[in-house]
Design an enzyme around this catalytic site. Structure first.
Site, PDB file in Angstrom:
ATOM      1  N   HIS A 206      -2.264   2.498  -1.094  1.00  0.00           N
ATOM      2  CA  HIS A 206      -1.238   2.567  -2.138  1.00  0.00           C
ATOM      3  C   HIS A 206      -1.843   2.935  -3.476  1.00  0.00           C
ATOM      4  O   HIS A 206      -3.064   2.996  -3.655  1.00  0.00           O
ATOM      5  CB  HIS A 206      -0.468   1.248  -2.231  1.00  0.00           C
ATOM      6  CG  HIS A 206      -1.310   0.063  -2.582  1.00  0.00           C
ATOM      7  ND1 HIS A 206      -1.793  -0.179  -3.845  1.00  0.00           N
ATOM      8  CD2 HIS A 206      -1.775  -0.963  -1.811  1.00  0.00           C
ATOM      9  CE1 HIS A 206      -2.492  -1.286  -3.865  1.00  0.00           C
ATOM     10  NE2 HIS A 206      -2.509  -1.792  -2.632  1.00  0.00           N
ATOM     11  N   CYS A 222      -6.171  -4.319   0.672  1.00  0.00           N
ATOM     12  CA  CYS A 222      -5.509  -3.021   0.638  1.00  0.00           C
ATOM     13  C   CYS A 222      -6.449  -1.954   0.081  1.00  0.00           C
ATOM     14  O   CYS A 222      -7.394  -2.244  -0.648  1.00  0.00           O
ATOM     15  CB  CYS A 222      -4.240  -3.081  -0.211  1.00  0.00           C
ATOM     16  SG  CYS A 222      -2.873  -3.954   0.593  1.00  0.00           S
TER      17      CYS A 222
END
Length: 246
Positions: A206, A222
């Site tokens: 992301h 992440c």
């Protein structure tokens, strides 16, 4: 007396017309504004050259100021507002140029379209084939949150919302840092402009509203990218793309 009057009149004639105070501003030098409109100075012509009157004061936007307040108030475990202590802490406000996207030599047996993430070196490779890959800089999981494996992109979201896992909320609350239960997508959202979800895991590739953390181990697992870079990658890959994290 007559002689003195004649001498006074002669001196006034030789001196010419009186010089008024406004005459010195009759022809003012032009002002040249710096072509970099973010620079806090103007350049003025002096003689034949141009010399800038430089100010060391930086211009900070309201959004940047708000982001800095949030970063000071929240614990870095919060997916995007993460930061590590010690020498590895990302203190600069700009990303190292080495992490900008570029085409590099990359020999691999993986087929074109595969994503390979090298967490040790903080690079994401999009395999192009013929010994080439498109390389991006990334931020990865901090100590204790590293992981590796093979997954697929199972979904994609533009300006994703963020729902912190309960474990993360509890972990941060124990440290005195309170995360929201939910945050709508947008420029202030720590997930940034795009997200690609990996299998059934809680991990994503992301964007970030803290681009200076690219190149560091700062997240809760992440893989983060600059907003510009994650948009570029988002447009190049499809759901079902193979992702290998090493």
């Amino acid at each position: 007396m007559l002689k003195k009057s004649l001498l006074l009149a002669a001196s006034l004639v030789l001196a010419g017309p009186p010089a008024w105070a406004d005459d010195r501003y009759a022809t003012r030098p032009p002002v040249i504004v710096s072509p970099d409109l973010t620079a806090p100075w103007v350049m003025q012509l002096t003689g034949q050259g141009v010399s800038p009157a430089v100010s060391s004061r930086r211009i900070v936007t309201r959004q940047q100021a708000q982001q800095r307040r949030v970063l000071r108030q929240r614990n870095p475990d919060g997916v995007q507002l993460a930061a590590v202590t010690g020498a590895a802490r990302p203190v600069q406000t700009q990303m190292d140029p080495m992490f900008l996207p570029q085409i590099v030599d990359y020999e691999t047996a993986h087929k074109a379209g595969t994503i390979v993430i090298d967490t040790n070196n903080r690079f994401l490779y999009l395999v192009l084939g013929d010994g080439k890959a498109r390389r991006y800089g990334v931020g990865v999981g901090k100590p204790g949150f590293e992981w590796a494996g093979t997954h697929k992109v199972t979904s994609k979201r533009e300006w994703p919302s963020w729902t912190p896992p309960k474990e993360m909320i509890a972990r941060e609350a124990a440290k005195g840092h309170y995360l929201p239960a939910f945050m709508e997508g947008g420029p202030e959202n720590p997930l940034g402009s795009r997200a690609m979800y990996l299998g059934s895991t809680l991990y994503r590739i992301h964007g970030t509203n803290a681009p200076w953390t690219i190149g560091y181990a700062v997240s809760s697992g992440c893989i983060r990218m600059r907003n510009e870079d994650v948009i570029d990658l988002y447009e190049r890959v499809e759901v079902g793309t193979k992702v290998i994290v090493i």
